[in-house]
Design a protein around this motif. Structure first.
Motif, PDB file in Angstrom:
ATOM      1  N   CYS A 164      28.481 -43.902 -40.508  1.00  0.00           N
ATOM      2  CA  CYS A 164      28.597 -45.292 -40.040  1.00  0.00           C
ATOM      3  C   CYS A 164      28.775 -46.220 -41.253  1.00  0.00           C
ATOM      4  O   CYS A 164      28.151 -45.988 -42.297  1.00  0.00           O
ATOM      5  CB  CYS A 164      27.337 -45.733 -39.317  1.00  0.00           C
ATOM      6  SG  CYS A 164      26.792 -44.647 -37.990  1.00  0.00           S
ATOM      7  N   CYS A 184      19.299 -45.560 -42.491  1.00  0.00           N
ATOM      8  CA  CYS A 184      20.174 -45.354 -41.326  1.00  0.00           C
ATOM      9  C   CYS A 184      20.317 -46.709 -40.644  1.00  0.00           C
ATOM     10  O   CYS A 184      19.352 -47.205 -40.045  1.00  0.00           O
ATOM     11  CB  CYS A 184      19.546 -44.342 -40.377  1.00  0.00           C
ATOM     12  SG  CYS A 184      20.414 -44.220 -38.792  1.00  0.00           S
ATOM     13  N   VAL A 185      21.499 -47.304 -40.763  1.00  0.00           N
ATOM     14  CA  VAL A 185      21.688 -48.674 -40.254  1.00  0.00           C
ATOM     15  C   VAL A 185      21.860 -48.696 -38.737  1.00  0.00           C
ATOM     16  O   VAL A 185      21.831 -49.759 -38.120  1.00  0.00           O
ATOM     17  CB  VAL A 185      22.898 -49.364 -40.929  1.00  0.00           C
ATOM     18  CG1 VAL A 185      22.619 -49.603 -42.406  1.00  0.00           C
ATOM     19  CG2 VAL A 185      24.179 -48.547 -40.753  1.00  0.00           C
ATOM     20  N   GLY A 240      19.438 -39.109 -37.314  1.00  0.00           N
ATOM     21  CA  GLY A 240      20.617 -39.950 -37.062  1.00  0.00           C
ATOM     22  C   GLY A 240      21.676 -39.244 -36.231  1.00  0.00           C
ATOM     23  O   GLY A 240      22.156 -39.772 -35.224  1.00  0.00           O
TER      24      GLY A 240
HETATM   25 FE1  SF4 Z   1      25.079 -43.432 -38.982  1.00  0.00          FE
HETATM   26 FE2  SF4 Z   1      22.454 -43.267 -39.327  1.00  0.00          FE
HETATM   27 FE3  SF4 Z   1      23.942 -41.078 -39.427  1.00  0.00          FE
HETATM   28 FE4  SF4 Z   1      24.080 -42.854 -41.378  1.00  0.00          FE
HETATM   29  S1  SF4 Z   1      22.298 -41.639 -40.854  1.00  0.00           S
HETATM   30  S2  SF4 Z   1      25.826 -41.851 -40.380  1.00  0.00           S
HETATM   31  S3  SF4 Z   1      23.829 -44.779 -40.265  1.00  0.00           S
HETATM   32  S4  SF4 Z   1      23.628 -42.371 -37.634  1.00  0.00           S
END
Ligand code: SF4
Length: 280
Positions: free
Chosen positions: A12, A195-196, A120
């Protein structure tokens, strides 16, 4: 750097893993490595995609099993620079057993964990490092159990190098990973890598406000008691090298274990992957 592949990451926009990976590439380049002698082993999760985005030899391991695979690669060809990467879910849940034993074995390699305190890839479940009161799809009232402290686990397991980094602080992050690569033994770096998309509590803003850089304190990483005190301070987020045993002797150099690592015969193929294939 030479370590960037031509694949576009599908992380993301704004994910902390971009910064974590950039620092890893910079650290590898600055320690004199190149794609021909570098082997990345990744776990499973968003972080696990890193082997595709980096230009080096790479292997996408089984969930939680990246460390034993990385140790196997290093045993097959001790001349390789082996860096294992994964996430908090991968490394501290299903991989927790391997983590303890990799730490105490102290093979000369590095382990960079992208710790975003959430799962995530599977869309936002509580992970081993999630806060006790963090409301997620699998923990509507919070996990109600204290998070795993991976640095304490490492110290208690006999780690010789323990560091904490932050993906957003590019220069400092690369320096810290570089020290882990240069360390004689198992260089462990836990990286705050936000993790945004699924974690709205452990954000960039939170870490920017909370982090204390150990370089701005009188912390002595050679002092194990100081390291222990810092690591157990649950209300503090430190960045830097928490502990380093300057007398660390990697597993493969210990008396009595010579011969457990492969010896590359004269005239063997030069490509790292060929050597690994030949060994197996
Ligand atoms: Fe997206 Fe979170 Fe995975 Fe990063 S860790 S790619 S922000 S889902």
């Amino acid at each position: 750097t030479d370590f960037k592949s031509d694949k576009q990451p599908t992380w993301c926009p704004g994910c902390g893993d971009f910064g974590t990976m950039n620092g890893m590439m910079k650290a590898l380049a600055e320690t004199g490595n190149d794609p021909d002698n570098t082997f990345i082993v990744a776990g499973i999760g968003c972080s696990g995609k890193i082997g595709t985005y980096m230009h080096s030899y790479a292997l996408h391991g089984v969930h939680g099993r990246a460390l034993p695979v990385g140790i196997g690669v290093k045993m097959a060809n001790p001349d390789l620079e082996v860096m294992v990467s994964g996430g908090d879910g991968d490394g501290y849940s299903i991989g927790a057993g391997h983590f303890i034993h990799a730490v105490r074995r102290n093979v000369d390699m590095s382990y960079v964990v992208m710790d975003n305190r959430i799962y995530g890839l599977t869309k936002g479940q509580a992970s081993p490092t999630s806060r006790e009161d963090f409301e997620t799809s699998t923990s509507p009232d919070g996990p109600n159990q204290p998070p795993v402290n991976p640095k304490a686990l490492a110290l208690a397991s006999g780690a010789t190098f323990i560091a904490q980094s932050f993906s957003s602080n590019a220069q400092r992050h690369a320096e810290i990973v570089k020290q882990a690569v240069e360390h004689d033994g198992f260089g462990f770096v836990n990286v705050y890598s936000p993790c945004v998309t699924f974690n709205d509590v452990d954000t960039y803003d939170y870490f920017r406000d909370a982090i204390v850089d150990l370089d701005d304190t009188d912390h002595d990483p050679a002092d194990r008691d100081q390291a222990k005190d810092k690591i157990l301070e649950s209300d503090k987020e430190y960045m830097g090298v928490l502990y380093q045993d300057e007398d660390s002797v990697p597993f493969e150099e210990r008396e009595g274990v010579e011969g457990s690592m492969a010896e590359i015969p004269d005239g063997a193929p030069e490509g790292a992957m060929d050597l690994v294939r030949e060994f197996y």
